[in-house]
Scaffold this motif. Structure first.
Motif, PDB file in Angstrom:
ATOM      1  N   ARG A  46     -98.205 -17.665  46.474  1.00 52.39           N
ATOM      2  CA  ARG A  46     -98.831 -17.914  47.779  1.00 52.39           C
ATOM      3  C   ARG A  46     -99.054 -16.578  48.459  1.00 52.39           C
ATOM      4  O   ARG A  46     -98.091 -15.859  48.739  1.00 52.39           O
ATOM      5  N   ASP A  47    -100.308 -16.235  48.678  1.00 56.28           N
ATOM      6  CA  ASP A  47    -100.661 -15.028  49.418  1.00 56.28           C
ATOM      7  C   ASP A  47    -100.698 -15.391  50.896  1.00 56.28           C
ATOM      8  O   ASP A  47    -101.515 -16.219  51.320  1.00 56.28           O
ATOM      9  N   LEU A  48     -99.817 -14.775  51.661  1.00 58.71           N
ATOM     10  CA  LEU A  48     -99.668 -15.118  53.064  1.00 58.71           C
ATOM     11  C   LEU A  48    -100.040 -13.944  53.959  1.00 58.71           C
ATOM     12  O   LEU A  48     -99.925 -12.788  53.556  1.00 58.71           O
ATOM     13  N   THR A  49    -100.435 -14.253  55.170  1.00 54.81           N
ATOM     14  CA  THR A  49    -100.690 -13.208  56.151  1.00 54.81           C
ATOM     15  C   THR A  49     -99.446 -13.037  57.009  1.00 54.81           C
ATOM     16  O   THR A  49     -98.696 -13.988  57.254  1.00 54.81           O
ATOM     17  N   ALA A  50     -99.232 -11.801  57.436  1.00 56.56           N
ATOM     18  CA  ALA A  50     -98.058 -11.476  58.240  1.00 56.56           C
ATOM     19  C   ALA A  50     -98.428 -10.375  59.215  1.00 56.56           C
ATOM     20  O   ALA A  50     -99.447  -9.704  59.056  1.00 56.56           O
TER      21      ALA A  50
END
Length: 111
Positions: A15-19
């Protein structure tokens, strides 16, 4: 500034997530509803339920764990040489692209 963090889930999916800068990895997991990361103590470093395994290529780029974090990690099942507590890794711009893997199990030191 928005960063990308990749979580490798227990089933092997990514899962590529934004932070955001200054978020902890625990905060990122919670913001994206990753239930596999419990964080039972709320990020107070009183449990090991936010145990994550940092990709070996990234581990040396992070600030080293404190003695207290190392002591808490000793309670985590499945600890590796690159294990860290997600509540203790605060994101910086240099961590864009960081990859972490979730361990198969966790155990709360809270009892």
């Amino acid at each position: 500034m928005t960063l990308k963090v990749t979580f490798i889930m227990r089933d092997g999916s990514k899962r590529d997530l934004t932070a955001e800068i200054s978020q902890s990895l625990l905060d990122v997991a919670r913001a994206h509803s990753i239930d596999e990361v419990e964080g039972a103590c709320g990020g107070a470093m009183a449990c090991s339920t936010c145990h994550m395994i940092v990709d070996k290529d990234w581990y040396g780029k992070l600030p080293p764990p404190t003695d207290d974090e190392t002591d808490m990690l000793d309670l985590a099942p499945g600890i590796t040489k690159t294990s860290r507590l997600g509540c203790q890794i605060k994101l910086t711009a240099a961590m864009d692209g960081l990859t972490v893997k979730l361990p198969q199990t966790t155990h709360s030191a809270l009892g």
